[in-house]
Design an enzyme around this catalytic site. Structure first.
Site, mmCIF file in Angstrom:
data_model
loop_
_atom_site.group_PDB
_atom_site.id
_atom_site.type_symbol
_atom_site.label_atom_id
_atom_site.label_comp_id
_atom_site.label_asym_id
_atom_site.label_seq_id
_atom_site.Cartn_x
_atom_site.Cartn_y
_atom_site.Cartn_z
ATOM 1 N N HIS A 1 -5.175 -10.569 -4.405
ATOM 2 C CA HIS A 1 -3.710 -11.112 -3.966
ATOM 3 C C HIS A 1 -2.700 -11.362 -4.907
ATOM 4 O O HIS A 1 -1.411 -11.783 -4.519
ATOM 5 C CB HIS A 1 -4.190 -12.324 -2.964
ATOM 6 N N MET B 1 -5.466 -3.261 -4.771
ATOM 7 C CA MET B 1 -5.562 -2.989 -3.313
ATOM 8 C C MET B 1 -5.244 -1.698 -2.886
ATOM 9 O O MET B 1 -4.946 -0.758 -3.683
ATOM 10 C CB MET B 1 -4.694 -4.102 -2.736
ATOM 11 N N ASP C 1 0.759 -1.292 -0.116
ATOM 12 C CA ASP C 1 -0.066 0.054 0.098
ATOM 13 C C ASP C 1 0.761 1.249 -0.010
ATOM 14 O O ASP C 1 0.299 2.229 -0.400
ATOM 15 C CB ASP C 1 -1.005 -0.027 1.127
ATOM 16 N N GLU D 1 -9.345 -0.119 -4.304
ATOM 17 C CA GLU D 1 -10.280 -0.505 -3.460
ATOM 18 C C GLU D 1 -11.070 0.369 -2.384
ATOM 19 O O GLU D 1 -12.164 0.147 -2.224
ATOM 20 C CB GLU D 1 -9.863 -1.836 -2.668
HETATM 21 O O1 F6P Z 1 -2.246 -3.898 3.487
HETATM 22 C C1 F6P Z 1 -2.118 -4.675 2.586
HETATM 23 C C2 F6P Z 1 -3.357 -5.299 1.957
HETATM 24 O O2 F6P Z 1 -2.915 -6.263 0.795
HETATM 25 C C3 F6P Z 1 -4.303 -4.410 1.481
HETATM 26 O O3 F6P Z 1 -4.277 -3.477 0.254
HETATM 27 C C4 F6P Z 1 -5.843 -5.104 1.560
HETATM 28 O O4 F6P Z 1 -6.847 -4.364 1.705
HETATM 29 C C5 F6P Z 1 -5.510 -6.134 2.628
HETATM 30 O O5 F6P Z 1 -3.956 -6.159 2.834
HETATM 31 C C6 F6P Z 1 -5.995 -7.412 2.084
HETATM 32 O O6 F6P Z 1 -5.776 -8.216 3.243
HETATM 33 P P1 F6P Z 1 -6.092 -9.821 3.409
HETATM 34 O O7 F6P Z 1 -4.969 -10.542 3.015
HETATM 35 O O8 F6P Z 1 -6.273 -10.074 4.970
HETATM 36 O O9 F6P Z 1 -7.191 -9.928 2.659
#
Ligand code: F6P
Length: 369
Positions: A292, A189, A147, A242
């Site tokens: 992811h 993300m 991020d 997002e």
């Molecule tokens: O902080 C990193 C991040 O990838 C964000 O961009 C995203 O909102 C969040 O983690 C997603 O987390 P998780 O892997 O718990 O779904």
């Protein structure tokens, strides 16, 4: 020679660049030439699964094996090539007010004789590190998060690799979008920060970029689409973070719940936008969430190098007994900042200097706002 034990852990969401950082923490601490100069012999101990490793070091039902093990140079030799984190990670918050386990962590730091800790993480993991520092733990931090929303540093591990993923995937979407004259909405993300969308959109040449720092007007998005088509565009790529939202509405989340650090799971704005655009413009619009994928894969060259520099700097802070700090990259130099400064507020896109509110895109001038 004096002997000291360093514990290293990775916490929060994984990303590329964590393994290079771990490798260089180990290599720097165990470097025999430097050991002679420092007159201290270090042992580096990996702590698995983030702060969970210090809450349940012996393992639990989920992972019945011990979470504490000594790392050697030979073990980490090839780690910088691999994505994710070989130590594992979790979103465990020992200071969660609903279930405070911070005392257990402090006891385990004593029990396992950790003289120093290196915490590699984002806002949440480093927030825990800072609280432990206030309790007397000799801890230093390394910034990571795709991020790029940590203050006090121009770079956080994982960001460049994630940008490469966004750029490559959009390159792929272009050929199929063009063949069908479609619009593709690509959701990135980034939580409340627009860096991934903005810089990913810029790298891939997206037509429209929507970020959380500037609420968009749906009407304006549709107008821009019509304008582009009039100028001859056969297809369009729209990148949306997002956390972006249209003015007057709130962020879209996947569900109602929050994690132990109080974060909602954001997601769904891409799909919403695609529906809105196609119903008004009547142009076929598809959405895709890169999700992811942005955290996966091998670290790019930049993350390998930055992992190396950050890992070396973390050990330098320990050698200098400069605790409660996070290593950082500022104006082209590796330096350090107080952990407190890094976690105090989010590093967000500056609309005035970095975003074009007319075109909903990155700014096209380097001249003052
Ligand atoms: O902080 C990193 C991040 O990838 C964000 O961009 C995203 O909102 C969040 O983690 C997603 O987390 P998780 O892997 O718990 O779904």
């Amino acid at each position: 020679m004096e002997k000291k034990r360093i514990g290293v852990l990775t916490g929060g969401g994984d990303c590329a660049g964590l393994n290079p950082a771990i490798k260089w923490v180990v290599k720097t601490a165990l470097d025999d030439r430097l050991q002679k100069m420092r007159k201290i012999e270090y042992e580096v101990v990996g702590i698995r699964d983030g702060w969970k490793g210090l809450v349940e070091p012996e393992g639990d039902q989920e992972a019945p094996a011990p979470r504490i093990y000594t790392l050697t140079e030979e073990m980490v030799r090839t780690w910088d090539r691999y994505g994710g984190t070989i130590l594992g990670t979790s979103r465990t918050n020992p200071f969660d007010s609903k279930k405070d386990r911070s005392k257990i962590v402090l006891e385990n730091i004593e029990r396992y004789r950790f003289d120093f800790l290196v915490a590699i993480g984002g806002e949440d993991t480093l927030g825990v590190a800072h609280k432990l520092y206030l309790e007397g733990v000799k801890v230093v931090g390394i910034p990571k998060t795709i991020d790029k929303d940590l203050s006090g540093t121009d770079y956080t591990l994982g960001f460049e690799t994630a940008l490469n993923v966004i750029t490559e995937e959009i390159d792929r979407l272009r050929t199929t979008a063009g063949s069908h004259r479609r619009i593709f909405v690509v959701e990135t993300m980034g939580r409340h920060a627009g860096w991934l969308a903005l810089e990913g959109g810029e790298s891939s040449g997206a037509y429209i970029i929507l970020i959380p720092e500037y609420d968009f007007e749906m009407e304006k998005v549709n107008e821009l689409v019509f304008e582009g088509r009039k100028k001859g565009a056969r297809y369009d790529i729209i990148v949306v973070a997002e956390g972006a939202k249209s003015s007057g509405s709130s962020e879209i989340s996947k569900d109602e719940g929050v994690d132990s650090f109080g974060h909602k799971a954001l997601g769904g704005i891409g799909e919403y936008l695609a529906k809105e655009i196609s119903s008004t413009t009547k142009i076929e619009t598809r959405s895709i969430s890169l999700s992811h994928l942005q955290r996966g894969g091998a670290p790019c060259a930049y993350d390998r190098r930055m992992g190396r520099y950050f890992g070396i700097a973390a050990i330098d802070l320990i050698v200098n007994e400069d605790f409660g700090k996070m290593v950082s990259y500022r104006n082209g130099t590796i330096t350090s900042v107080q952990l407190k400064e890094a976690i105090g507020r989010l590093n967000l896109v500056d609309i005035k200097t970095q975003y074009d509110t007319e075109r909903y895109n990155g700014r096209r001038t380097i001249l003052g706002a």
